[in-house]
Design an enzyme around this catalytic site. Structure first.
Site, PDB file in Angstrom:
ATOM      1  N   GLY A 294      50.243 -53.364  12.279  1.00  0.00           N
ATOM      2  CA  GLY A 294      49.698 -53.169  10.948  1.00  0.00           C
ATOM      3  C   GLY A 294      48.940 -54.375  10.434  1.00  0.00           C
ATOM      4  O   GLY A 294      48.529 -55.258  11.187  1.00  0.00           O
TER       5      GLY A 294
ATOM      6  N   GLY B 120      51.704 -44.388  21.793  1.00  0.00           N
ATOM      7  CA  GLY B 120      52.895 -44.471  20.962  1.00  0.00           C
ATOM      8  C   GLY B 120      52.996 -43.369  19.931  1.00  0.00           C
ATOM      9  O   GLY B 120      54.095 -43.016  19.504  1.00  0.00           O
ATOM     10  N   MET B 121      51.855 -42.821  19.528  1.00  0.00           N
ATOM     11  CA  MET B 121      51.889 -41.761  18.520  1.00  0.00           C
ATOM     12  C   MET B 121      52.319 -40.428  19.137  1.00  0.00           C
ATOM     13  O   MET B 121      53.129 -39.693  18.576  1.00  0.00           O
ATOM     14  CB  MET B 121      50.514 -41.628  17.862  1.00  0.00           C
ATOM     15  CG  MET B 121      50.458 -40.591  16.759  1.00  0.00           C
ATOM     16  SD  MET B 121      51.534 -40.954  15.351  1.00  0.00           S
ATOM     17  CE  MET B 121      50.668 -42.346  14.617  1.00  0.00           C
TER      18      MET B 121
ATOM     19  N   ASN C  97      58.702 -51.619  15.301  1.00  0.00           N
ATOM     20  CA  ASN C  97      59.329 -50.645  16.190  1.00  0.00           C
ATOM     21  C   ASN C  97      60.027 -51.344  17.352  1.00  0.00           C
ATOM     22  O   ASN C  97      59.580 -52.387  17.820  1.00  0.00           O
ATOM     23  CB  ASN C  97      58.297 -49.629  16.702  1.00  0.00           C
ATOM     24  CG  ASN C  97      57.694 -50.021  18.037  1.00  0.00           C
ATOM     25  OD1 ASN C  97      58.298 -49.803  19.099  1.00  0.00           O
ATOM     26  ND2 ASN C  97      56.503 -50.636  18.010  1.00  0.00           N
TER      27      ASN C  97
ATOM     28  N   PHE D  49      60.111 -47.440  24.962  1.00  0.00           N
ATOM     29  CA  PHE D  49      59.481 -46.510  25.915  1.00  0.00           C
ATOM     30  C   PHE D  49      60.274 -45.209  26.052  1.00  0.00           C
ATOM     31  O   PHE D  49      60.495 -44.702  27.152  1.00  0.00           O
ATOM     32  CB  PHE D  49      59.317 -47.140  27.302  1.00  0.00           C
ATOM     33  CG  PHE D  49      58.276 -48.220  27.414  1.00  0.00           C
ATOM     34  CD1 PHE D  49      57.354 -48.438  26.409  1.00  0.00           C
ATOM     35  CD2 PHE D  49      58.223 -49.017  28.550  1.00  0.00           C
ATOM     36  CE1 PHE D  49      56.388 -49.441  26.525  1.00  0.00           C
ATOM     37  CE2 PHE D  49      57.262 -50.018  28.686  1.00  0.00           C
ATOM     38  CZ  PHE D  49      56.340 -50.232  27.670  1.00  0.00           C
TER      39      PHE D  49
ATOM     40  N   THR E 208      45.361 -55.639  20.679  1.00  0.00           N
ATOM     41  CA  THR E 208      46.561 -56.146  21.333  1.00  0.00           C
ATOM     42  C   THR E 208      47.708 -55.163  21.136  1.00  0.00           C
ATOM     43  O   THR E 208      47.582 -54.189  20.400  1.00  0.00           O
ATOM     44  CB  THR E 208      47.008 -57.497  20.724  1.00  0.00           C
ATOM     45  OG1 THR E 208      47.389 -57.283  19.352  1.00  0.00           O
ATOM     46  CG2 THR E 208      45.909 -58.530  20.776  1.00  0.00           C
TER      47      THR E 208
ATOM     48  N   SER F 118      54.688 -54.779  25.942  1.00  0.00           N
ATOM     49  CA  SER F 118      55.629 -54.347  24.917  1.00  0.00           C
ATOM     50  C   SER F 118      56.782 -55.344  24.832  1.00  0.00           C
ATOM     51  O   SER F 118      57.325 -55.763  25.858  1.00  0.00           O
ATOM     52  CB  SER F 118      56.185 -52.958  25.247  1.00  0.00           C
ATOM     53  OG  SER F 118      57.271 -52.651  24.388  1.00  0.00           O
TER      54      SER F 118
ATOM     55  N   TYR G  42      46.893 -46.722  14.961  1.00  0.00           N
ATOM     56  CA  TYR G  42      48.273 -46.233  14.988  1.00  0.00           C
ATOM     57  C   TYR G  42      48.857 -46.393  13.582  1.00  0.00           C
ATOM     58  O   TYR G  42      48.996 -45.432  12.851  1.00  0.00           O
ATOM     59  CB  TYR G  42      49.110 -46.973  16.031  1.00  0.00           C
ATOM     60  CG  TYR G  42      50.566 -46.544  16.060  1.00  0.00           C
ATOM     61  CD1 TYR G  42      50.986 -45.501  16.871  1.00  0.00           C
ATOM     62  CD2 TYR G  42      51.517 -47.163  15.258  1.00  0.00           C
ATOM     63  CE1 TYR G  42      52.317 -45.086  16.894  1.00  0.00           C
ATOM     64  CE2 TYR G  42      52.843 -46.755  15.264  1.00  0.00           C
ATOM     65  CZ  TYR G  42      53.243 -45.722  16.082  1.00  0.00           C
ATOM     66  OH  TYR G  42      54.553 -45.313  16.095  1.00  0.00           O
TER      67      TYR G  42
END
EC number: 1.3.5.2
Length: 338
Positions: free
Chosen positions: A267, A69-70, A117, A121, A242, A183, A317
Protein backbone atom coordinates in the site's frame (compact mmCIF):
# COMPACT_ATOMS: atom_id res chain seq x y z
CA UNK A 1 -17.31 7.01 -5.80
CA UNK A 2 -20.08 4.43 -5.36
CA UNK A 3 -17.45 1.85 -4.47
CA UNK A 4 -15.80 4.05 -1.85
CA UNK A 5 -19.04 5.38 -0.33
CA UNK A 6 -21.27 2.30 -0.48
CA UNK A 7 -19.52 -0.93 -1.50
CA UNK A 8 -16.28 -0.60 0.45
CA UNK A 9 -17.87 0.19 3.84
CA UNK A 10 -20.09 -2.87 3.50
CA UNK A 11 -17.19 -5.09 2.48
CA UNK A 12 -15.08 -3.84 5.37
CA UNK A 13 -17.82 -4.77 7.86
CA UNK A 14 -18.02 -8.40 6.73
CA UNK A 15 -16.85 -11.00 9.22
CA UNK A 16 -16.73 -8.38 11.98
CA UNK A 17 -14.11 -6.54 9.98
CA UNK A 18 -11.98 -9.56 9.06
CA UNK A 19 -10.11 -8.60 5.89
CA UNK A 20 -9.82 -12.14 4.55
CA UNK A 21 -13.57 -12.68 4.84
CA UNK A 22 -14.14 -9.62 2.65
CA UNK A 23 -11.50 -10.84 0.21
CA UNK A 24 -13.10 -14.28 -0.10
CA UNK A 25 -16.57 -12.76 -0.50
CA UNK A 26 -15.35 -10.47 -3.29
CA UNK A 27 -13.68 -13.26 -5.22
CA UNK A 28 -16.74 -15.52 -4.86
CA UNK A 29 -19.05 -12.79 -6.14
CA UNK A 30 -16.76 -12.09 -9.09
CA UNK A 31 -16.58 -15.81 -9.83
CA UNK A 32 -20.37 -15.80 -10.04
CA UNK A 33 -20.37 -12.79 -12.37
CA UNK A 34 -17.76 -14.50 -14.53
CA UNK A 35 -20.40 -17.08 -15.48
CA UNK A 36 -22.82 -14.41 -16.78
CA UNK A 37 -21.71 -13.06 -20.18
CA UNK A 38 -24.21 -10.19 -20.07
CA UNK A 39 -22.81 -8.99 -16.74
CA UNK A 40 -19.26 -9.14 -18.09
CA UNK A 41 -20.33 -7.09 -21.11
CA UNK A 42 -21.78 -4.39 -18.86
CA UNK A 43 -18.58 -4.24 -16.81
CA UNK A 44 -16.41 -4.08 -19.93
CA UNK A 45 -18.45 -1.19 -21.29
CA UNK A 46 -17.99 0.73 -18.04
CA UNK A 47 -14.39 -0.04 -17.14
CA UNK A 48 -12.60 -1.08 -20.31
CA UNK A 49 -9.76 1.15 -21.53
CA UNK A 50 -7.64 0.59 -24.63
CA UNK A 51 -4.03 1.69 -24.19
CA UNK A 52 -2.15 -1.14 -25.90
CA UNK A 53 1.55 -1.80 -25.61
CA UNK A 54 3.85 -4.73 -26.27
CA UNK A 55 6.24 -5.87 -23.53
CA UNK A 56 8.48 -8.98 -23.51
CA UNK A 57 6.81 -10.11 -26.70
CA UNK A 58 3.24 -9.98 -25.39
CA UNK A 59 0.56 -7.52 -26.42
CA UNK A 60 -1.27 -5.94 -23.48
CA UNK A 61 -4.63 -4.20 -24.11
CA UNK A 62 -3.56 -1.73 -21.44
CA UNK A 63 -0.61 -1.72 -19.03
CA UNK A 64 -2.53 -2.00 -15.73
CA UNK A 65 -2.65 -5.52 -14.33
CA UNK A 66 -3.97 -7.41 -11.34
CA UNK A 67 -1.16 -8.40 -9.00
CA UNK A 68 -0.69 -11.92 -7.69
CA UNK A 69 -2.46 -12.67 -4.43
CA UNK A 70 -5.91 -11.38 -5.28
CA UNK A 71 -7.12 -14.48 -7.16
CA UNK A 72 -4.62 -17.15 -6.14
CA UNK A 73 -6.53 -20.09 -7.59
CA UNK A 74 -7.90 -18.36 -10.68
CA UNK A 75 -11.54 -18.82 -9.70
CA UNK A 76 -12.79 -15.47 -11.07
CA UNK A 77 -10.57 -15.13 -14.12
CA UNK A 78 -13.05 -13.81 -16.73
CA UNK A 79 -14.18 -11.05 -14.36
CA UNK A 80 -10.83 -9.27 -14.05
CA UNK A 81 -10.47 -8.17 -17.69
CA UNK A 82 -14.10 -7.03 -17.57
CA UNK A 83 -13.13 -4.75 -14.66
CA UNK A 84 -10.55 -3.09 -16.90
CA UNK A 85 -7.37 -5.00 -16.14
CA UNK A 86 -5.02 -5.33 -19.11
CA UNK A 87 -3.46 -8.49 -17.71
CA UNK A 88 -4.01 -10.82 -14.78
CA UNK A 89 -1.49 -12.62 -12.58
CA UNK A 90 -2.80 -15.58 -10.61
CA UNK A 91 -1.09 -17.35 -7.72
CA UNK A 92 1.23 -17.45 -6.02
CA UNK A 93 0.83 -21.18 -6.65
CA UNK A 94 3.00 -23.99 -5.31
CA UNK A 95 3.65 -27.54 -6.48
CA UNK A 96 1.91 -28.94 -3.40
CA UNK A 97 -1.46 -27.71 -2.11
CA UNK A 98 -1.03 -25.90 1.19
CA UNK A 99 -3.31 -24.12 3.67
CA UNK A 100 -0.98 -21.23 4.41
CA UNK A 101 -0.50 -19.68 7.82
CA UNK A 102 -3.16 -19.70 10.56
CA UNK A 103 -5.89 -17.05 10.47
CA UNK A 104 -6.14 -14.15 11.04
CA UNK A 105 -3.42 -13.40 8.50
CA UNK A 106 -4.67 -10.37 6.56
CA UNK A 107 -5.02 -6.94 8.17
CA UNK A 108 -6.20 -3.61 6.79
CA UNK A 109 -4.54 -0.37 7.91
CA UNK A 110 -7.15 2.06 6.56
CA UNK A 111 -5.69 5.40 7.64
CA UNK A 112 -2.45 4.45 5.89
CA UNK A 113 -4.22 2.91 2.88
CA UNK A 114 -2.16 -0.20 3.54
CA UNK A 115 -2.47 -3.92 4.20
CA UNK A 116 -0.34 -6.37 6.18
CA UNK A 117 -0.48 -10.00 5.13
CA UNK A 118 1.14 -13.21 6.28
CA UNK A 119 -0.92 -15.53 4.08
CA UNK A 120 1.87 -18.05 3.50
CA UNK A 121 1.10 -19.05 -0.11
CA UNK A 122 -2.28 -20.62 0.67
CA UNK A 123 -3.40 -22.24 -2.58
CA UNK A 124 -4.91 -25.41 -4.04
CA UNK A 125 -1.72 -26.39 -5.85
CA UNK A 126 -0.41 -26.20 -9.41
CA UNK A 127 -2.38 -29.25 -10.53
CA UNK A 128 -5.70 -27.78 -9.43
CA UNK A 129 -4.92 -24.47 -11.13
CA UNK A 130 -3.97 -26.28 -14.34
CA UNK A 131 -7.29 -28.14 -14.32
CA UNK A 132 -9.22 -24.92 -13.80
CA UNK A 133 -7.38 -23.14 -16.60
CA UNK A 134 -7.93 -26.10 -18.93
CA UNK A 135 -11.67 -25.86 -18.27
CA UNK A 136 -12.01 -22.16 -19.17
CA UNK A 137 -14.75 -21.95 -21.81
CA UNK A 138 -13.08 -19.19 -23.86
CA UNK A 139 -9.78 -17.29 -24.11
CA UNK A 140 -9.19 -14.72 -21.40
CA UNK A 141 -8.51 -11.93 -23.89
CA UNK A 142 -5.59 -10.52 -21.90
CA UNK A 143 -2.17 -11.96 -21.03
CA UNK A 144 -2.24 -14.38 -18.11
CA UNK A 145 0.69 -14.43 -15.71
CA UNK A 146 1.24 -17.21 -13.21
CA UNK A 147 3.22 -16.54 -10.04
CA UNK A 148 5.23 -19.54 -8.86
CA UNK A 149 6.44 -20.07 -5.29
CA UNK A 150 8.18 -22.74 -3.26
CA UNK A 151 6.08 -25.22 -1.31
CA UNK A 152 6.59 -24.85 2.43
CA UNK A 153 7.28 -28.58 2.82
CA UNK A 154 10.07 -28.46 0.24
CA UNK A 155 13.57 -27.90 1.62
CA UNK A 156 15.54 -25.03 0.13
CA UNK A 157 18.00 -27.37 -1.57
CA UNK A 158 15.10 -28.89 -3.55
CA UNK A 159 13.55 -25.55 -4.50
CA UNK A 160 14.50 -25.75 -8.18
CA UNK A 161 12.70 -29.07 -8.62
CA UNK A 162 9.67 -27.68 -6.77
CA UNK A 163 9.40 -24.64 -9.06
CA UNK A 164 9.96 -26.87 -12.09
CA UNK A 165 7.07 -29.12 -11.07
CA UNK A 166 4.70 -26.15 -10.95
CA UNK A 167 6.03 -24.79 -14.23
CA UNK A 168 5.62 -28.10 -16.03
CA UNK A 169 2.03 -28.41 -14.82
CA UNK A 170 1.15 -24.88 -15.96
CA UNK A 171 3.40 -24.02 -18.89
CA UNK A 172 0.64 -24.63 -21.41
CA UNK A 173 -1.60 -22.01 -19.79
CA UNK A 174 0.49 -19.04 -18.70
CA UNK A 175 1.57 -16.32 -21.11
CA UNK A 176 4.33 -15.41 -18.68
CA UNK A 177 5.59 -16.76 -15.37
CA UNK A 178 6.68 -14.82 -12.30
CA UNK A 179 9.23 -16.43 -10.02
CA UNK A 180 8.31 -15.32 -6.51
CA UNK A 181 11.49 -15.51 -4.45
CA UNK A 182 10.69 -12.50 -2.29
CA UNK A 183 7.64 -13.17 -0.13
CA UNK A 184 8.50 -12.60 3.54
CA UNK A 185 5.94 -15.18 4.66
CA UNK A 186 7.64 -18.45 3.63
CA UNK A 187 10.65 -19.29 5.81
CA UNK A 188 13.93 -19.08 3.89
CA UNK A 189 12.31 -18.07 0.59
CA UNK A 190 14.18 -14.78 0.23
CA UNK A 191 17.47 -16.69 0.23
CA UNK A 192 16.54 -17.67 -3.33
CA UNK A 193 17.34 -14.09 -4.36
CA UNK A 194 21.03 -14.86 -3.76
CA UNK A 195 23.17 -15.19 -6.88
CA UNK A 196 23.78 -18.95 -6.75
CA UNK A 197 20.20 -19.93 -5.92
CA UNK A 198 18.65 -17.57 -8.46
CA UNK A 199 21.09 -18.62 -11.17
CA UNK A 200 20.14 -22.28 -10.73
CA UNK A 201 16.44 -21.45 -10.67
CA UNK A 202 16.49 -19.35 -13.83
CA UNK A 203 18.71 -21.87 -15.61
CA UNK A 204 15.94 -24.43 -15.05
CA UNK A 205 12.97 -22.23 -15.99
CA UNK A 206 13.96 -19.70 -18.66
CA UNK A 207 13.26 -20.75 -22.22
CA UNK A 208 9.81 -21.45 -23.59
CA UNK A 209 7.79 -18.65 -21.96
CA UNK A 210 8.79 -15.23 -20.57
CA UNK A 211 10.01 -15.61 -16.99
CA UNK A 212 10.05 -12.62 -14.63
CA UNK A 213 11.62 -12.35 -11.19
CA UNK A 214 9.70 -10.69 -8.36
CA UNK A 215 12.04 -8.94 -5.95
CA UNK A 216 11.84 -7.60 -2.41
CA UNK A 217 11.92 -3.87 -1.64
CA UNK A 218 14.09 -4.54 1.40
CA UNK A 219 17.18 -5.53 -0.61
CA UNK A 220 20.01 -2.98 -0.72
CA UNK A 221 20.85 -1.64 -4.16
CA UNK A 222 24.06 -3.67 -4.25
CA UNK A 223 22.08 -6.91 -3.85
CA UNK A 224 19.56 -5.81 -6.47
CA UNK A 225 22.42 -5.07 -8.88
CA UNK A 226 23.79 -8.58 -8.36
CA UNK A 227 20.34 -10.07 -8.90
CA UNK A 228 19.96 -8.10 -12.13
CA UNK A 229 23.26 -9.46 -13.42
CA UNK A 230 21.87 -12.97 -13.00
CA UNK A 231 18.58 -12.02 -14.66
CA UNK A 232 20.36 -10.59 -17.69
CA UNK A 233 22.84 -13.45 -17.94
CA UNK A 234 20.11 -16.09 -17.76
CA UNK A 235 17.67 -14.38 -20.10
CA UNK A 236 14.91 -13.42 -17.69
CA UNK A 237 12.23 -11.43 -19.49
CA UNK A 238 11.77 -8.83 -16.78
CA UNK A 239 11.49 -7.92 -13.12
CA UNK A 240 8.46 -7.29 -10.92
CA UNK A 241 9.29 -4.57 -8.42
CA UNK A 242 8.31 -4.99 -5.70
CA UNK A 243 6.88 -7.51 -3.28
CA UNK A 244 5.70 -6.48 0.19
CA UNK A 245 8.07 -4.98 2.74
CA UNK A 246 9.02 -5.87 6.29
CA UNK A 247 9.54 -2.16 7.04
CA UNK A 248 6.84 -0.18 8.82
CA UNK A 249 7.80 3.37 7.85
CA UNK A 250 5.08 5.91 7.15
CA UNK A 251 2.17 4.37 9.04
CA UNK A 252 -0.55 6.63 10.41
CA UNK A 253 -0.76 6.76 14.24
CA UNK A 254 -4.09 4.91 14.24
CA UNK A 255 -2.51 2.03 12.33
CA UNK A 256 0.46 1.38 14.59
CA UNK A 257 -1.20 -1.57 16.33
CA UNK A 258 -2.18 -3.23 13.06
CA UNK A 259 1.25 -2.49 11.68
CA UNK A 260 2.79 -4.48 14.52
CA UNK A 261 1.30 -7.67 13.05
CA UNK A 262 3.90 -9.94 11.46
CA UNK A 263 3.92 -10.08 7.68
CA UNK A 264 4.55 -8.04 4.59
CA UNK A 265 3.24 -4.49 4.23
CA UNK A 266 1.71 -3.22 0.98
CA UNK A 267 0.00 0.00 0.00
CA UNK A 268 0.81 3.69 0.24
CA UNK A 269 3.76 3.43 2.69
CA UNK A 270 5.54 1.24 0.11
CA UNK A 271 5.07 3.64 -2.82
CA UNK A 272 8.31 5.60 -2.60
CA UNK A 273 10.57 2.59 -2.12
CA UNK A 274 8.82 0.67 -4.90
CA UNK A 275 9.41 3.58 -7.29
CA UNK A 276 13.03 3.80 -6.19
CA UNK A 277 13.56 0.12 -6.97
CA UNK A 278 11.82 0.45 -10.34
CA UNK A 279 14.03 3.42 -11.20
CA UNK A 280 17.16 1.60 -10.06
CA UNK A 281 16.35 -1.48 -12.15
CA UNK A 282 15.58 0.62 -15.22
CA UNK A 283 18.76 2.67 -14.88
CA UNK A 284 21.03 -0.21 -13.89
CA UNK A 285 19.97 -2.30 -16.90
CA UNK A 286 19.75 0.59 -19.34
CA UNK A 287 16.15 -0.32 -19.99
CA UNK A 288 17.11 -3.78 -21.24
CA UNK A 289 15.01 -5.50 -18.58
CA UNK A 290 11.34 -4.47 -18.58
CA UNK A 291 9.96 -3.65 -15.15
CA UNK A 292 6.47 -4.29 -13.81
CA UNK A 293 5.93 -1.69 -11.10
CA UNK A 294 3.81 -2.64 -8.11
CA UNK A 295 3.50 -1.10 -4.68
CA UNK A 296 1.51 1.85 -3.37
CA UNK A 297 -0.48 2.70 -6.49
CA UNK A 298 -3.68 4.27 -5.14
CA UNK A 299 -4.27 7.07 -7.67
CA UNK A 300 -3.75 7.61 -11.40
CA UNK A 301 -0.91 9.96 -10.47
CA UNK A 302 0.78 7.13 -8.56
CA UNK A 303 0.59 5.01 -11.72
CA UNK A 304 2.02 7.82 -13.85
CA UNK A 305 4.90 8.28 -11.43
CA UNK A 306 5.61 4.56 -11.62
CA UNK A 307 5.72 4.74 -15.41
CA UNK A 308 7.94 7.83 -15.20
CA UNK A 309 10.30 5.85 -12.94
CA UNK A 310 10.77 3.32 -15.73
CA UNK A 311 7.96 0.78 -15.39
CA UNK A 312 6.65 -0.73 -18.62
CA UNK A 313 3.59 -2.15 -16.85
CA UNK A 314 2.03 -1.70 -13.40
CA UNK A 315 -0.02 -3.93 -11.11
CA UNK A 316 -2.65 -3.19 -8.47
CA UNK A 317 -3.57 -5.04 -5.31
CA UNK A 318 -3.98 -2.82 -2.25
CA UNK A 319 -5.14 0.07 -4.42
CA UNK A 320 -7.93 -2.12 -5.76
CA UNK A 321 -8.99 -2.99 -2.19
CA UNK A 322 -9.35 0.68 -1.26
CA UNK A 323 -10.38 2.28 -4.58
CA UNK A 324 -12.11 -0.47 -6.54
CA UNK A 325 -12.34 -0.82 -10.32
CA UNK A 326 -12.52 2.94 -10.92
CA UNK A 327 -8.80 3.05 -10.13
CA UNK A 328 -8.10 0.44 -12.81
CA UNK A 329 -9.91 2.52 -15.41
CA UNK A 330 -8.32 5.80 -14.34
CA UNK A 331 -4.79 4.38 -14.19
CA UNK A 332 -5.18 2.78 -17.62
CA UNK A 333 -6.56 6.01 -19.08
CA UNK A 334 -3.58 7.91 -17.68
CA UNK A 335 -1.28 5.48 -19.50
CA UNK A 336 -2.76 5.94 -22.97
CA UNK A 337 0.50 7.57 -24.09
CA UNK A 338 3.52 5.38 -23.22
Amino acid sequence: MIFERVVRPRLFRLGNGDAETAHEFTVRRLAGLARVPAALAVLRARYGVSAPRTVFGLRFPNPVGLAAGMDKNGVALPAWPALGFGFVEVGTVTAHPQPGNPRPRLFRLPDSRAVVNRMGFNNAGAGALAARLAALPRPLGVPLGISLGKSKVTPLEEAVEDYQASYQALRGYGDYFAVNVSSPNTPGLRALQDRAHLDALLAALVGEKPVLVKIAPDLPDSAIAELLEVCLARGAAGVIATNTTLARDGLAPADQAGGAEAGGLSGRPLAQRAREVVSFVHTETGGRLPVVGVGGILTPDDAERMFDAGASLVQLYTGFIYRGPALVRAAAAAARTP
